[in-house]
Design a protein around this motif. Structure first.
Motif, PDB file in Angstrom:
ATOM      1  N   PHE A 159       0.654  -0.919   0.070  1.00 20.03           N
ATOM      2  CA  PHE A 159      -0.233   0.398   0.002  1.00 20.03           C
ATOM      3  C   PHE A 159       1.209   1.254  -0.061  1.00 20.03           C
ATOM      4  CE2 PHE A 159      -2.285  -3.324   1.980  1.00 20.03           C
ATOM      5  CZ  PHE A 159      -3.622  -3.620   1.568  1.00 20.03           C
ATOM      6  N   PRO A 160       0.356   2.121  -0.963  1.00 24.88           N
ATOM      7  CA  PRO A 160       1.435   3.328  -0.931  1.00 24.88           C
ATOM      8  C   PRO A 160       1.142   5.011   0.172  1.00 24.88           C
ATOM      9  CG  PRO A 160      -0.292   3.538  -2.700  1.00 24.88           C
ATOM     10  CD  PRO A 160      -0.564   2.007  -1.906  1.00 24.88           C
ATOM     11  N   GLY A 161      -0.001   4.547   0.620  1.00 23.95           N
ATOM     12  CA  GLY A 161      -0.186   5.635   2.164  1.00 23.95           C
ATOM     13  C   GLY A 161      -0.967   6.302   1.221  1.00 23.95           C
ATOM     14  N   TYR A 162      -1.194   7.198   2.205  1.00 25.01           N
ATOM     15  CA  TYR A 162      -1.690   8.692   1.627  1.00 25.01           C
ATOM     16  C   TYR A 162      -1.204   9.830   2.609  1.00 25.01           C
ATOM     17  CZ  TYR A 162      -5.287   5.323   0.186  1.00 25.01           C
ATOM     18  OH  TYR A 162      -6.182   4.381  -0.304  1.00 25.01           O
ATOM     19  N   GLU A 163      -1.138  10.975   1.260  1.00 25.55           N
ATOM     20  CA  GLU A 163      -0.364  12.260   2.501  1.00 25.55           C
ATOM     21  C   GLU A 163      -2.206  12.630   3.567  1.00 25.55           C
ATOM     22  OE1 GLU A 163       0.096  15.379  -0.307  1.00 25.55           O
ATOM     23  OE2 GLU A 163       1.675  14.032  -1.888  1.00 25.55           O
ATOM     24  N   ARG A 164      -1.700  13.055   4.463  1.00 31.28           N
ATOM     25  CA  ARG A 164      -2.148  13.738   4.608  1.00 31.28           C
ATOM     26  C   ARG A 164      -3.522  14.838   5.150  1.00 31.28           C
ATOM     27  NH1 ARG A 164       1.532  16.202   9.617  1.00 31.28           N
ATOM     28  NH2 ARG A 164       0.092  16.218  10.934  1.00 31.28           N
ATOM     29  N   GLU A 259      12.193  16.353   2.333  1.00 30.11           N
ATOM     30  CA  GLU A 259      10.909  15.685   3.767  1.00 30.11           C
ATOM     31  C   GLU A 259       9.761  15.130   2.846  1.00 30.11           C
ATOM     32  OE1 GLU A 259       7.966  18.367   6.088  1.00 30.11           O
ATOM     33  OE2 GLU A 259      10.040  18.646   6.632  1.00 30.11           O
ATOM     34  N   VAL A 260       9.465  14.637   3.215  1.00 29.67           N
ATOM     35  CA  VAL A 260       7.214  14.008   2.515  1.00 29.67           C
ATOM     36  C   VAL A 260       6.513  14.580   2.915  1.00 29.67           C
ATOM     37  CG1 VAL A 260       6.236  11.822   3.118  1.00 29.67           C
ATOM     38  CG2 VAL A 260       8.104  11.284   3.363  1.00 29.67           C
ATOM     39  N   PHE A 265       2.644  10.060   5.583  1.00 33.01           N
ATOM     40  CA  PHE A 265       2.073   9.609   4.941  1.00 33.01           C
ATOM     41  C   PHE A 265       1.086   8.536   5.354  1.00 33.01           C
ATOM     42  CE2 PHE A 265       2.477   9.455   0.193  1.00 33.01           C
ATOM     43  CZ  PHE A 265       2.612  10.809   0.611  1.00 33.01           C
ATOM     44  N   VAL A 266      -0.222   8.545   5.941  1.00 35.47           N
ATOM     45  CA  VAL A 266      -0.555   8.357   7.134  1.00 35.47           C
ATOM     46  C   VAL A 266      -1.934   6.922   5.147  1.00 35.47           C
ATOM     47  CG1 VAL A 266      -4.198   7.527   7.428  1.00 35.47           C
ATOM     48  CG2 VAL A 266      -2.448  10.302   7.524  1.00 35.47           C
ATOM     49  N   TYR A 267      -2.020   5.497   7.212  1.00 28.90           N
ATOM     50  CA  TYR A 267      -2.000   4.134   6.122  1.00 28.90           C
ATOM     51  C   TYR A 267      -3.397   3.902   6.833  1.00 28.90           C
ATOM     52  CZ  TYR A 267       2.310   4.689   4.188  1.00 28.90           C
ATOM     53  OH  TYR A 267       4.002   5.095   3.279  1.00 28.90           O
ATOM     54  N   PRO A 268      -4.301   3.730   5.994  1.00 35.34           N
ATOM     55  CA  PRO A 268      -5.781   3.134   7.226  1.00 35.34           C
ATOM     56  C   PRO A 268      -4.984   1.313   7.075  1.00 35.34           C
ATOM     57  CG  PRO A 268      -6.470   3.708   5.293  1.00 35.34           C
ATOM     58  CD  PRO A 268      -4.508   4.405   4.765  1.00 35.34           C
ATOM     59  N   ASP A 336      11.287  -6.954   7.402  1.00 38.62           N
ATOM     60  CA  ASP A 336      11.884  -5.869   6.741  1.00 38.62           C
ATOM     61  C   ASP A 336      10.393  -5.123   6.390  1.00 38.62           C
ATOM     62  OD1 ASP A 336      11.556  -7.331   4.624  1.00 38.62           O
ATOM     63  OD2 ASP A 336      13.532  -6.580   3.646  1.00 38.62           O
ATOM     64  N   ALA A 337      10.899  -4.123   5.945  1.00 36.50           N
ATOM     65  CA  ALA A 337       9.704  -2.725   5.836  1.00 36.50           C
ATOM     66  C   ALA A 337      10.218  -1.753   4.730  1.00 36.50           C
ATOM     67  CB  ALA A 337       8.782  -3.015   6.950  1.00 36.50           C
ATOM     68  N   ARG A 338       9.195  -1.016   4.886  1.00 36.06           N
ATOM     69  CA  ARG A 338       9.245   0.540   4.144  1.00 36.06           C
ATOM     70  C   ARG A 338       8.298   0.754   3.741  1.00 36.06           C
ATOM     71  NH1 ARG A 338      12.433   1.158  -1.411  1.00 36.06           N
ATOM     72  NH2 ARG A 338      14.527   0.937  -0.153  1.00 36.06           N
ATOM     73  N   ASN A 339       7.923   2.426   4.426  1.00 38.99           N
ATOM     74  CA  ASN A 339       7.009   3.156   4.134  1.00 38.99           C
ATOM     75  C   ASN A 339       7.479   4.484   3.548  1.00 38.99           C
ATOM     76  OD1 ASN A 339       4.916   1.620   4.689  1.00 38.99           O
ATOM     77  ND2 ASN A 339       4.148   3.024   6.916  1.00 38.99           N
ATOM     78  N   GLN A 340       6.593   5.105   2.949  1.00 42.55           N
ATOM     79  CA  GLN A 340       7.135   6.566   2.646  1.00 42.55           C
ATOM     80  C   GLN A 340       7.892   7.246   3.409  1.00 42.55           C
ATOM     81  OE1 GLN A 340       6.269   7.126  -1.020  1.00 42.55           O
ATOM     82  NE2 GLN A 340       7.110   8.675  -0.459  1.00 42.55           N
TER      83      GLN A 340
END
Length: 395
Positions: A159-164, A259-260, A265-268, A336-340
């Protein structure tokens, strides 16, 4: 969430240490770890801050486990450059797929308490949404055990996430790929149980199963029944994070150092990517799983169910919530992991009482494996090759 591949990953600022006095032995170990970063070759003179600058990493946080204890934890660089806020051991990171390991503890706990059969059709437990089987599933039913081990044959890798400032979709909208969701519907790709296929989408289904069974908000159940009993007092699944936690959050940074947007980002898709945590808190999870596996503790799972979390299921390298490695006879579990704007991983011995958790607020996680090599060398981890020692610096 964009997952790093641990098996292929070449796996500036001031330093802030935990407010704790370490013994001279531990201080010497910290110094050795900081000065021996390598990707398989130890270059005399490389220091952790040099490598952070080399990879454009803004901030880094680490916790080291030895003999079933967190022997030291430390922060480096900045949680937020504009705010001149340094990383401490209490700085919260959003390390993406590591969320899946703790999610598995919550789901397995339901099985332990007899509220869920891991091997029955998931639609028996889904009440607010139903998985739409089609011909690709070949008349086979998906089980929760398959969801947790990525053997359910379902879609949506991550999931790419969502801008706030975005419109945040509900979970059923994401499951069906309906606006404002930014990912396609979660559906069958192959017959369940036939092959490993990493799926954040499958983990999101497990989130829905948990909330349908418990009739509680996901973050509320997870804090009360998993995070709090583990002593993970600095962790939560709230998305977006609570307002009173903003000062403790690391800001995410792109590979170029920018900066992001909105800082993070928000991840529901909380179970798959929504945990905010620290290396020290993940260290507590690791130690409890190591002890539970040996029957020496049962804060959240008993020995039998903890074994399911740390034993291959449907694939030799995947368990229910973790991945497994056999390194020359020594067994390790990891994720392991990666978010925006964030990267991280943990790895721990199944029976040797060793482990490490590493987070950066950067999309480039290469430094993490260099640190792992240094830690494995200093703490004599079985199964890890000793780096070649050479003189002089080299990029």
């Amino acid at each position: 969430m964009r997952k790093l591949c641990f098996t292929v990953l070449l796996f500036h600022g001031l330093t802030t240490a935990i407010a704790q006095q370490y013994s001279n032995t531990v201080k010497e170990q910290i110094t050795r770890v900081e000065n021996n970063l390598s990707g398989g070759v130890v270059m005399d003179g490389y220091h952790i801050q040099e490598r952070m600058k080399h990879y454009n990493v803004t901030g880094l946080s680490i916790a080291v486990i030895d003999n079933y204890q967190i022997v030291w934890a430390k922060g480096y660089g900045y949680a937020d450059k504009k705010e001149n806020r340094k990383v401490t051991t209490n700085t919260l990171f959003e390390p993406g797929s590591i969320s899946k390991s703790l999610n598995a503890i919550g789901v397995l706990q339901l099985a332990q308490h007899g509220k869920l059969n891991l091997h029955e059709d998931i639609n028996r437990y889904l009440t607010s949404w139903t998985f739409p089987y089609d011909t690709l599933s070949n008349n086979k039913k998906i089980t929760t055990a398959q969801l947790l081990s990525h053997t359910a044959g379902v879609s949506v890798y991550g999931f790419p996430g969502y801008e706030r400032n975005s419109i945040i979709p509900g979970i059923t909208e994401i499951l069906d790929g309906k606006y404002p969701a930014n990912t396609p519907p979660i559906r069958s790709l192959t017959e369940p149980g036939t092959a490993f296929s990493y799926s954040g989408g499958g983990i999101l289904i497990s989130q829905q199963i948990l909330t349908d069974i418990t009739q509680q908000p996901y973050e509320q159940f997870m804090y009360k029944n998993v995070l709090k009993p583990l002593g993970m007092s600095n962790s939560f699944y709230n998305q977006p994070p609570p307002a009173d936690q903003q000062k403790n959050l690391a800001t995410g940074y792109e590979r170029n150092g920018a900066e992001v947007p909105g800082k993070y980002f928000v991840y529901p898709e909380k179970a798959a990517a929504g945990l905010w945590t620290t290396p020290t808190d993940i260290g507590k999870y690791i130690i409890e799983m190591q002890l539970a596996y040996k029957g020496l503790s049962s804060k959240v799972l008993n020995q039998e169910i903890a074994g399911l979390h740390l034993t291959p299921y449907g694939d030799e390298s995947a368990a229910m919530g973790t991945f497994l490695q056999d390194r020359n006879g020594e067994k390790y579990f990891f994720h392991d992991a990666r978010n925006q704007g964030f990267s991280g991983f943990y790895i721990a011995g199944l029976t040797n009482g060793k482990g490490v958790v590493l987070f950066v607020n950067s999309e480039d996680g290469t430094i993490l494996l260099e640190l792992l090599n240094s830690i494995a060398l200093v703490y004599d981890w079985e199964g890890f090759a000793k780096p070649q020692q050479i003189k002089g610096k080299s990029d």
